[in-house]
Structures are given as structure tokens and as C-alpha cells.
Design a protein around this motif. Structure first.
Motif, PDB file in Angstrom:
ATOM      1  N   GLY A 147      37.414  42.745  36.050  1.00 47.38           N
ATOM      2  CA  GLY A 147      38.601  42.666  35.202  1.00 47.38           C
ATOM      3  C   GLY A 147      38.364  41.942  33.897  1.00 47.38           C
ATOM      4  O   GLY A 147      39.093  42.149  32.919  1.00 47.38           O
ATOM      5  N   ASN A 202      45.282  45.507  35.080  1.00 46.10           N
ATOM      6  CA  ASN A 202      44.465  45.213  36.248  1.00 46.10           C
ATOM      7  C   ASN A 202      45.243  44.354  37.239  1.00 46.10           C
ATOM      8  O   ASN A 202      45.787  43.321  36.869  1.00 46.10           O
ATOM      9  CB  ASN A 202      43.188  44.493  35.790  1.00 46.10           C
ATOM     10  N   SER A 237      41.889  50.171  42.214  1.00 45.54           N
ATOM     11  CA  SER A 237      40.758  49.263  42.430  1.00 45.54           C
ATOM     12  C   SER A 237      39.645  49.617  41.446  1.00 45.54           C
ATOM     13  O   SER A 237      39.365  50.791  41.215  1.00 45.54           O
ATOM     14  CB  SER A 237      40.214  49.392  43.857  1.00 45.54           C
ATOM     15  N   ASP A 238      39.022  48.604  40.888  1.00 46.59           N
ATOM     16  CA  ASP A 238      37.897  48.815  39.975  1.00 46.59           C
ATOM     17  C   ASP A 238      36.698  49.354  40.759  1.00 46.59           C
ATOM     18  O   ASP A 238      36.579  49.121  41.965  1.00 46.59           O
ATOM     19  CB  ASP A 238      37.493  47.498  39.313  1.00 46.59           C
ATOM     20  N   VAL A 269      37.376  50.164  35.080  1.00 44.36           N
ATOM     21  CA  VAL A 269      38.327  49.081  35.304  1.00 44.36           C
ATOM     22  C   VAL A 269      39.741  49.614  35.117  1.00 44.36           C
ATOM     23  O   VAL A 269      40.045  50.238  34.091  1.00 44.36           O
ATOM     24  CB  VAL A 269      38.054  47.928  34.315  1.00 44.36           C
ATOM     25  N   ALA A 270      40.586  49.371  36.111  1.00 42.49           N
ATOM     26  CA  ALA A 270      41.994  49.758  36.021  1.00 42.49           C
ATOM     27  C   ALA A 270      42.694  48.861  35.007  1.00 42.49           C
ATOM     28  O   ALA A 270      42.434  47.660  34.939  1.00 42.49           O
ATOM     29  CB  ALA A 270      42.665  49.631  37.386  1.00 42.49           C
ATOM     30  N   CYS A 271      43.575  49.460  34.219  1.00 41.73           N
ATOM     31  CA  CYS A 271      44.281  48.713  33.171  1.00 41.73           C
ATOM     32  C   CYS A 271      45.727  49.197  33.135  1.00 41.73           C
ATOM     33  O   CYS A 271      45.943  50.398  32.968  1.00 41.73           O
ATOM     34  CB  CYS A 271      43.572  48.947  31.843  1.00 41.73           C
TER      35      CYS A 271
END
Length: 134
Positions: free
Chosen positions: A40, A119, A96-97, A115-117
Motif C-alpha cells: 500500500g 487501499n 487485495s494487493d 495495488v488496490a486504490c
């Protein structure tokens, strides 16, 4: 939610430079191209380090598969790329990343990160690209 892709390949011994991989008040972390210690934390880096942005988990998983295949000639003998891609898509669908990394030689490291954003683990970190979904 959307996804940002990052990558780093180089001398794996540089990964020992932990101060550059942890957020700090000085510019060392923000200006470093070394991967952060936490996925993150990529979102704290300048938008110029983003290698791709996607609105769907499937597109992000496709990018991971393409980049990994390019950096891993001959594939991974333990986990076929199609299986790897399916698992990544499943993780990303759950916000989830995903990190795919490996040693390519005694000293050469290759890492690909989606990466999820925003996060879930770092909800107070703003999007580095101010991405808006159309």
C-alpha cells in the motif's frame, strides 16, 4: 475502486536499503525507485512510478501475467501463468494487493505489484493519480 501497477527489477542486494523503502519525512522514500516494504505504500510514491491503472481486476491481472511472462523467460515450473493469473484476479476482485516477484539470478530481482486504490489496509492514503472512474 481501481488498481495501479508498479514494477521494479534490479540488483536484489539493493532491497537491503530499508530506509528508502519506509515512508519518512525526507525525500528519500518518495524519490526512491526501490519497492516499498508494504504494498500500500506504493500509493505514497509519485504518480510517475505507476506503470498502469485499471478499473477492473481482470485488466490488472492480465497486466501482471504479461509483465511476469516477459521477465520470467521459460515460465515458472511450480505454477503455470494461467493459474497464477486466475488467482491474482480472485485476490484483486476482493480488493487485495498482489505481488509477483522472484530472483532471476543470484543477484537480479524482479517484482510486479498491483495495488488496490483506495487501499483497505491504508485507507488514509490518497490516490497518487487522483484517478476517477468514468
Amino acid at each position: 475502486m481501481h488498481f495501479h501497477g508498479y514494477e521494479w527489477a534490479g540488483d536484489g542486494r539493493l532491497l537491503a536499503k530499508e530506509p528508502e523503502r519506509r515512508p519518512s519525512d525526507d525525500a528519500a522514500f518518495r524519490l526512491s525507485d526501490l519497492p516499498p516494504l508494504m504494498t500500500g505504500w506504493w500509493l505514497l510514491r509519485p504518480a510517475s512510478q505507476i506503470r498502469g491503472t485499471w478499473d477492473t481486476f481482470a485488466e490488472a491481472a492480465d497486466w501482471l501475467a504479461e509483465r511476469y511472462a516477459e521477465h520470467t523467460p521459460g515460465g515458472d515450473p511450480w505454477l503455470p501463468i494461467a493459474t497464477r493469473r486466475r488467482r491474482a484476479a480472485d485476490q484483486l476482485a476482493r480488493a487485495s494487493d498482489v505481488v509477483w516477484s522472484r530472483w532471476l539470478s543470484d543477484s537480479h530481482w524482479s517484482g510486479h505489484y498491483v495495488v488496490a486504490c483506495p487501499n483497505r489496509a491504508w485507507p488514509n492514503i490518497r490516490c497518487p493519480a487522483e484517478h476517477t472512474i468514468a
